[in-house]
Design an enzyme around this catalytic site. Structure first.
Site, PDB file in Angstrom:
ATOM      1  N   ALA A  69      48.585  12.544 -12.136  1.00 26.07           N
ATOM      2  CA  ALA A  69      47.310  11.761 -11.479  1.00 26.07           C
ATOM      3  C   ALA A  69      47.793  10.887 -10.526  1.00 26.07           C
ATOM      4  O   ALA A  69      49.192  10.798 -10.163  1.00 26.07           O
ATOM      5  CB  ALA A  69      46.873  10.628 -12.572  1.00 26.07           C
ATOM      6  N   GLY A 112      49.164  14.166 -15.371  1.00 27.93           N
ATOM      7  CA  GLY A 112      48.051  14.780 -15.222  1.00 27.93           C
ATOM      8  C   GLY A 112      47.995  16.295 -14.680  1.00 27.93           C
ATOM      9  O   GLY A 112      47.128  17.047 -15.261  1.00 27.93           O
ATOM     10  N   GLU A 115      48.617  18.236 -17.902  1.00 24.86           N
ATOM     11  CA  GLU A 115      47.422  18.051 -18.723  1.00 24.86           C
ATOM     12  C   GLU A 115      46.535  19.031 -17.964  1.00 24.86           C
ATOM     13  O   GLU A 115      45.594  19.254 -19.013  1.00 24.86           O
ATOM     14  CB  GLU A 115      46.901  16.582 -18.796  1.00 24.86           C
ATOM     15  CG  GLU A 115      47.921  15.734 -19.416  1.00 24.86           C
ATOM     16  CD  GLU A 115      47.721  14.049 -19.584  1.00 24.86           C
ATOM     17  OE1 GLU A 115      47.602  13.830 -18.393  1.00 24.86           O
ATOM     18  OE2 GLU A 115      47.236  13.687 -20.505  1.00 24.86           O
ATOM     19  N   GLU A 135      54.628   9.789 -17.840  1.00 24.80           N
ATOM     20  CA  GLU A 135      53.813   8.596 -17.917  1.00 24.80           C
ATOM     21  C   GLU A 135      54.664   7.405 -18.592  1.00 24.80           C
ATOM     22  O   GLU A 135      54.391   6.376 -18.136  1.00 24.80           O
ATOM     23  CB  GLU A 135      52.564   8.762 -18.933  1.00 24.80           C
ATOM     24  CG  GLU A 135      51.640   9.560 -18.087  1.00 24.80           C
ATOM     25  CD  GLU A 135      51.486  11.164 -18.313  1.00 24.80           C
ATOM     26  OE1 GLU A 135      52.511  11.439 -18.887  1.00 24.80           O
ATOM     27  OE2 GLU A 135      50.566  11.666 -18.061  1.00 24.80           O
TER      28      GLU A 135
HETATM   29  N1  CAA Z   1      51.025  10.209  -7.293  1.00 27.83           N
HETATM   30  C1  CAA Z   1      50.978   9.899  -6.025  1.00 27.83           C
HETATM   31  N2  CAA Z   1      51.917  10.370  -5.058  1.00 27.83           N
HETATM   32  C2  CAA Z   1      52.822  11.221  -5.701  1.00 27.83           C
HETATM   33  C3  CAA Z   1      52.882  11.495  -6.879  1.00 27.83           C
HETATM   34  C4  CAA Z   1      51.912  11.215  -7.877  1.00 27.83           C
HETATM   35  N3  CAA Z   1      51.631  11.458  -9.133  1.00 27.83           N
HETATM   36  N4  CAA Z   1      53.849  12.349  -7.124  1.00 27.83           N
HETATM   37  C5  CAA Z   1      54.417  12.665  -5.993  1.00 27.83           C
HETATM   38  N5  CAA Z   1      53.719  11.939  -4.810  1.00 27.83           N
HETATM   39  C6  CAA Z   1      54.084  11.825  -3.611  1.00 27.83           C
HETATM   40  C7  CAA Z   1      55.408  10.812  -3.312  1.00 27.83           C
HETATM   41  O1  CAA Z   1      54.991   9.401  -3.340  1.00 27.83           O
HETATM   42  C8  CAA Z   1      55.679  11.247  -2.003  1.00 27.83           C
HETATM   43  O2  CAA Z   1      54.797  10.424  -0.989  1.00 27.83           O
HETATM   44  P1  CAA Z   1      55.645  10.058   0.415  1.00 27.83           P
HETATM   45  O3  CAA Z   1      55.939  11.032   0.894  1.00 27.83           O
HETATM   46  O4  CAA Z   1      54.323   9.164   0.989  1.00 27.83           O
HETATM   47  O5  CAA Z   1      56.481   8.943  -0.045  1.00 27.83           O
HETATM   48  C9  CAA Z   1      55.376  12.613  -2.044  1.00 27.83           C
HETATM   49  O6  CAA Z   1      54.549  12.869  -2.991  1.00 27.83           O
HETATM   50  C10 CAA Z   1      56.539  13.605  -2.259  1.00 27.83           C
HETATM   51  O7  CAA Z   1      57.129  13.120  -3.397  1.00 27.83           O
HETATM   52  P2  CAA Z   1      58.847  12.730  -3.303  1.00 27.83           P
HETATM   53  O8  CAA Z   1      59.161  12.252  -2.371  1.00 27.83           O
HETATM   54  O9  CAA Z   1      58.863  11.752  -4.804  1.00 27.83           O
HETATM   55  O10 CAA Z   1      59.206  14.344  -3.984  1.00 27.83           O
HETATM   56  P3  CAA Z   1      60.615  14.776  -4.678  1.00 27.83           P
HETATM   57  O11 CAA Z   1      60.915  16.152  -4.606  1.00 27.83           O
HETATM   58  O12 CAA Z   1      61.622  13.882  -4.496  1.00 27.83           O
HETATM   59  O13 CAA Z   1      60.268  14.274  -6.332  1.00 27.83           O
HETATM   60  C11 CAA Z   1      58.812  14.356  -8.188  1.00 27.83           C
HETATM   61  C12 CAA Z   1      59.339  15.097  -6.922  1.00 27.83           C
HETATM   62  C13 CAA Z   1      60.017  14.538  -9.141  1.00 27.83           C
HETATM   63  C14 CAA Z   1      57.312  15.006  -8.571  1.00 27.83           C
HETATM   64  C15 CAA Z   1      58.408  12.838  -7.877  1.00 27.83           C
HETATM   65  O14 CAA Z   1      57.277  12.903  -6.697  1.00 27.83           O
HETATM   66  C16 CAA Z   1      57.712  12.405  -9.130  1.00 27.83           C
HETATM   67  O15 CAA Z   1      58.332  11.862  -9.929  1.00 27.83           O
HETATM   68  N6  CAA Z   1      56.261  12.042  -8.904  1.00 27.83           N
HETATM   69  C17 CAA Z   1      55.574  11.280 -10.134  1.00 27.83           C
HETATM   70  C18 CAA Z   1      55.497  12.185 -11.348  1.00 27.83           C
HETATM   71  C19 CAA Z   1      54.778  11.419 -12.394  1.00 27.83           C
HETATM   72  O16 CAA Z   1      55.178  10.360 -12.673  1.00 27.83           O
HETATM   73  N7  CAA Z   1      53.441  11.896 -12.873  1.00 27.83           N
HETATM   74  C20 CAA Z   1      52.764  11.218 -13.692  1.00 27.83           C
HETATM   75  C21 CAA Z   1      51.736  10.349 -13.091  1.00 27.83           C
HETATM   76  S1  CAA Z   1      50.748   9.372 -14.220  1.00 27.83           S
HETATM   77  C22 CAA Z   1      49.435  10.532 -14.953  1.00 27.83           C
HETATM   78  O17 CAA Z   1      49.510  11.476 -14.672  1.00 27.83           O
HETATM   79  C23 CAA Z   1      48.595   9.982 -15.755  1.00 27.83           C
HETATM   80  C24 CAA Z   1      47.851  10.753 -16.843  1.00 27.83           C
HETATM   81  O18 CAA Z   1      48.122  11.074 -17.896  1.00 27.83           O
HETATM   82  C25 CAA Z   1      46.545  11.314 -16.103  1.00 27.83           C
END
Ligand code: CAA
Length: 262
Positions: A69, A112, A115, A135
């Site tokens: 998400a 998400g 999911e 999460e």
């Molecule tokens: N939401 C919003 N933006 C996101 C995102 C997310 N879930 N995942 C990645 N992005 C964005 C980053 O912020 C970044 O944006 P900017 O260039 O503007 O800074 C861009 O995508 C590229 O990401 P990274 O620079 O972080 O890329 P990376 O290769 O270094 O890392 C990754 C990749 C490990 C997937 C890392 O992006 C990450 O940890 N993302 C979040 C994963 C996460 O926590 N997901 C769970 C979300 S909560 C949820 O989903 C609730 C639910 O149950 C529905």
């Protein structure tokens, strides 16, 4: 992606019988913002209503199926608004799609994204895919099936480790644990493999395919006795279809059936 670029790309396979939907927010690793999910629901419902389509493939990019998400969208939300607006409630609209949806996962399927993948009917992935429910690292828990569907698919101890300890798994492990039906070989085109399955499904009678999906899903929702009754009733009702007459006549006459999907 720019504002004019669609958040979900839709194309037909070369057979014309499979719709390929591609999540298209590459700069955010396909983070599932509300606008993206709304667009996905619209495209899925369009494909479901298209008589020429027998199956749907959902994929992302090589780097990310979906990284979860949209954290930036969620960051400032409070309980009252998420509750009143039923945040993530629209994600269940996928459950009403009658045609089979095959997920093709490359790269990240996190939160998400994992999911969403689990809410599809069949999953293929690449060896380099990464599945996880991170999460807990954000001070929350999964909110769209990451505790329910995941536990059903891989069992409680492994689900607990993924949800509570942020254990991430690769494509081969996802296959071994039963999260996906197949992890393709290194270098193999996972979308092409998913389309092949879609074309196979599209080659069968659409009424029986829909009934098969409904019956299998019934097993996740109903106690066994009711599930068996649902299955038997659907099975019996298929004897009212032209496709049943055609399928069984073709077998007896040693020829290929010609489905009317009626
Ligand atoms: N939401 C919003 N933006 C996101 C995102 C997310 N879930 N995942 C990645 N992005 C964005 C980053 O912020 C970044 O944006 P900017 O260039 O503007 O800074 C861009 O995508 C590229 O990401 P990274 O620079 O972080 O890329 P990376 O290769 O270094 O890392 C990754 C990749 C490990 C997937 C890392 O992006 C990450 O940890 N993302 C979040 C994963 C996460 O926590 N997901 C769970 C979300 S909560 C949820 O989903 C609730 C639910 O149950 C529905």
């Amino acid at each position: 992606s720019t504002a004019s670029e669609p958040l979900v790309l839709s194309e037909k396979s070369s057979s014309g019988k499979v719709i390929i939907l591609r999540l298209n927010r590459p700069k955010a690793l396909n983070a599932l913002s509300s606008p993206l999910f709304d667009q996905l629901n619209i495209e899925l419902e369009k494909a479901d209503a298209d008589e020429s389509v027998g199956a749907i493939v959902l994929t992302g990019s090589d780097k990310a199926f979906a990284a979860g998400a949209d954290i930036k969208e969620m960051k400032d939300k409070d309980f009252a608004t998420t509750y009143k607006n039923n945040f993530l409630g629209t994600w269940t609209r996928i459950g009403a799609i009658r045609k089979p949806i095959i997920g093709a996962v490359s790269g990240f399927a996190l939160g998400g994204g994992c999911e969403l993948a689990m809410s599809l009917d069949m999953l293929l992935c690449t060896p380099g895919a990464t599945f996880g429910q991170p999460e807990i690292t954000l001070g929350i828990i999964p909110g769209a099936g990451g505790t329910q569907r995941l536990t059903g698919l891989i069992g409680k101890p492994r689900a607990m480790e993924m949800v509570l300890a942020n254990r991430k798994i690769d494509g081969k492990t996802a296959e071994a644990w039963g999260l996906v039906s197949r992890c393709v070989a290194e270098g193999e085109d996972v979308v092409a493999e998913a389309v092949k399955i879609g074309d196979r499904i599209a080659g069968y009678g659409a009424v029986a395919v829909q009934a098969g999906k409904e019956a299998v899903n019934g097993s996740l929702e109903l106690p066994l006795e009711q599930g068996l009754r649902l299955e038997r009733r659907l099975f019996q009702s298929l004897f009212a279809t032209k496709d049943q007459k055609e399928g069984m006549s073709a077998f007896a006459e040693k020829r290929k059936p010609v489905w009317s999907h009626l």
